[in-house]
Design a protein around this motif. Structure first.
Motif, mmCIF file in Angstrom:
data_model
loop_
_atom_site.group_PDB
_atom_site.id
_atom_site.type_symbol
_atom_site.label_atom_id
_atom_site.label_comp_id
_atom_site.label_asym_id
_atom_site.label_seq_id
_atom_site.Cartn_x
_atom_site.Cartn_y
_atom_site.Cartn_z
ATOM 1 N N ALA A 1 -0.224 -1.602 -7.653
ATOM 2 C CA ALA A 1 -1.009 -1.004 -6.565
ATOM 3 C C ALA A 1 -0.414 0.335 -6.159
ATOM 4 O O ALA A 1 -1.135 1.311 -5.892
ATOM 5 N N GLY A 2 0.949 0.390 -6.124
ATOM 6 C CA GLY A 2 1.599 1.654 -5.780
ATOM 7 C C GLY A 2 1.318 2.738 -6.806
ATOM 8 O O GLY A 2 1.076 3.893 -6.471
ATOM 9 N N LEU A 3 1.376 2.371 -8.083
ATOM 10 C CA LEU A 3 1.075 3.346 -9.121
ATOM 11 C C LEU A 3 -0.356 3.823 -9.042
ATOM 12 O O LEU A 3 -0.649 5.017 -9.219
ATOM 13 N N LEU A 4 -1.260 2.879 -8.719
ATOM 14 C CA LEU A 4 -2.668 3.260 -8.612
ATOM 15 C C LEU A 4 -2.883 4.215 -7.440
ATOM 16 O O LEU A 4 -3.615 5.220 -7.544
ATOM 17 N N LEU A 5 -2.226 3.911 -6.307
ATOM 18 C CA LEU A 5 -2.360 4.795 -5.140
ATOM 19 C C LEU A 5 -1.740 6.178 -5.432
ATOM 20 O O LEU A 5 -2.264 7.207 -4.994
ATOM 21 N N GLY A 6 -0.607 6.197 -6.140
ATOM 22 C CA GLY A 6 -0.001 7.478 -6.504
ATOM 23 C C GLY A 6 -0.920 8.310 -7.384
ATOM 24 O O GLY A 6 -1.001 9.537 -7.240
ATOM 25 N N HIS A 7 -1.610 7.625 -8.303
ATOM 26 C CA HIS A 7 -2.583 8.322 -9.139
ATOM 27 C C HIS A 7 -3.714 8.895 -8.299
ATOM 28 O O HIS A 7 -4.169 10.033 -8.527
ATOM 29 N N PHE A 8 -4.190 8.118 -7.291
ATOM 30 C CA PHE A 8 -5.276 8.600 -6.429
ATOM 31 C C PHE A 8 -4.818 9.794 -5.601
ATOM 32 O O PHE A 8 -5.569 10.753 -5.385
ATOM 33 N N VAL A 9 -3.558 9.735 -5.105
ATOM 34 C CA VAL A 9 -3.040 10.861 -4.316
ATOM 35 C C VAL A 9 -2.894 12.102 -5.195
ATOM 36 O O VAL A 9 -3.218 13.221 -4.770
ATOM 37 N N TRP B 1 0.815 -1.219 0.000
ATOM 38 C CA TRP B 1 0.000 0.000 0.000
ATOM 39 C C TRP B 1 0.851 1.273 0.000
ATOM 40 O O TRP B 1 0.330 2.378 -0.048
ATOM 41 N N ASP B 2 2.190 1.093 0.140
ATOM 42 C CA ASP B 2 3.080 2.262 0.141
ATOM 43 C C ASP B 2 3.555 2.518 -1.294
ATOM 44 O O ASP B 2 4.265 1.680 -1.872
ATOM 45 N N PRO B 3 3.234 3.685 -1.920
ATOM 46 C CA PRO B 3 3.629 3.902 -3.327
ATOM 47 C C PRO B 3 5.118 4.078 -3.492
ATOM 48 O O PRO B 3 5.658 3.861 -4.569
ATOM 49 N N ALA B 4 5.848 4.459 -2.422
ATOM 50 C CA ALA B 4 7.289 4.693 -2.544
ATOM 51 C C ALA B 4 8.113 3.453 -2.283
ATOM 52 O O ALA B 4 9.318 3.470 -2.458
ATOM 53 N N SER B 5 7.512 2.384 -1.825
ATOM 54 C CA SER B 5 8.276 1.174 -1.468
ATOM 55 C C SER B 5 8.697 0.406 -2.722
ATOM 56 O O SER B 5 9.823 -0.076 -2.799
ATOM 57 N N ALA B 6 7.816 0.256 -3.659
ATOM 58 C CA ALA B 6 8.138 -0.499 -4.882
ATOM 59 C C ALA B 6 7.210 -0.032 -6.003
ATOM 60 O O ALA B 6 6.055 0.323 -5.756
ATOM 61 N N PRO B 7 7.704 0.009 -7.220
ATOM 62 C CA PRO B 7 6.850 0.452 -8.341
ATOM 63 C C PRO B 7 5.900 -0.646 -8.800
ATOM 64 O O PRO B 7 6.014 -1.172 -9.916
ATOM 65 N N SER B 8 4.992 -0.999 -7.899
ATOM 66 C CA SER B 8 4.026 -2.031 -8.268
ATOM 67 C C SER B 8 2.768 -1.375 -8.832
ATOM 68 O O SER B 8 2.612 -0.144 -8.797
#
Length: 235
Positions: free
Chosen positions: A16-24, A7-14
């Motif tokens: 889910a991380g990209l999706l959360l970064g887009h939401f932020v 759930w952490d967008p900065a931990s790994a470019p997965s």
């Protein structure tokens, strides 16, 4: 090495991380909400603790089951234990041999039972002679005391009545003892009075002799009254 938080967008470019970064970036999800979601370590710790508790409960249940099995084995040891089974088999085998011997000698035993046993000696092995002597002593003692035992058994239903009679007899005995003590006291008093009377008689006789010697005539009434007074006092 700690596992990456999906759930952490900065931990790994997965994804889910990209999706959360887009939401932020779009403002649908704030960074504070993501920070709150990071505090899931306590949940995993509680989950591992719950798993340990479950494992311990399962172990306790297993131990209780083993203890119950041991108790059942102990209670049924005389049935299923090999040593007890061997003893029982040996006892049954000896009884079987004895019964076989009795069946073999059935005819002779029947004839012997039909024959009167008067004035005959039963053969007893020397090992059991001391036991027979002791048994005969106990039998003689029992026969001697049998009548007393039977009398005691007959008197058991009348025990309450006999106790009441004994209580009444004890009460009468107490009354008799009291009367006897009073009678003994009266006898002692009477003896003392008799001693006083006996001590007064020589004096009276001496006075009479003295009067006869000196020809002194005294009125009979006072003398009689004096003796009467002495007799009354004695009584």
């Amino acid at each position: 090495m700690a596992a990456a938080n999906p759930w952490d967008p900065a931990s790994a470019p997965s994804a889910a991380g990209l999706l959360l970064g887009h939401f932020v970036a779009s403002g649908m999800v704030t960074q504070e909400m993501l920070n709150i979601s990071k505090k899931s370590a306590s949940y995993f710790a509680n989950f591992s603790r719950l798993q340990q508790i479950t494992n311990i409960q399962a172990e306790i249940y297993q131990k209780n089951l083993e203890i119950e099995l041991l108790r059942l084995e102990k209670d049924a040891a005389d049935v299923v234990h090999p040593s007890f089974l061997a003893q029982k088999c040996h006892t049954l085998q000896s009884m079987n041999n004895h019964l076989e011997a009795v069946l073999k000698e059935k005819r002779s035993l029947r004839q012997r039972l039909l024959k009167p046993m008067c004035q005959e000696n039963l053969p007893i092995e020397a090992v059991y002679h001391s036991y027979m002597v002791r048994l005969l002593e106990l039998a003689v003692t029992f026969i001697e005391r049998l009548e007393n035992h039977l009398e005691t058994i007959k008197n058991i239903p009348h025990l309450d009545e006999n106790l009441k009679k004994m209580s009444m007899a004890l009460a009468k005995m107490d009354m008799l003892v009291t009367e006897t003590e009073e009678l003994a006291e009266n006898i002692l008093k009477w003896r003392e009075q008799q001693k006083e009377v006996s001590s007064c008689i020589p004096k009276i006789l001496a006075e009479e002799n003295y009067l006869h010697k000196h020809d002194v005539t005294m009125p009979s009434v006072p003398f009689t009254s004096k003796v009467h007074v002495q007799t009354v006092n004695v009584k």
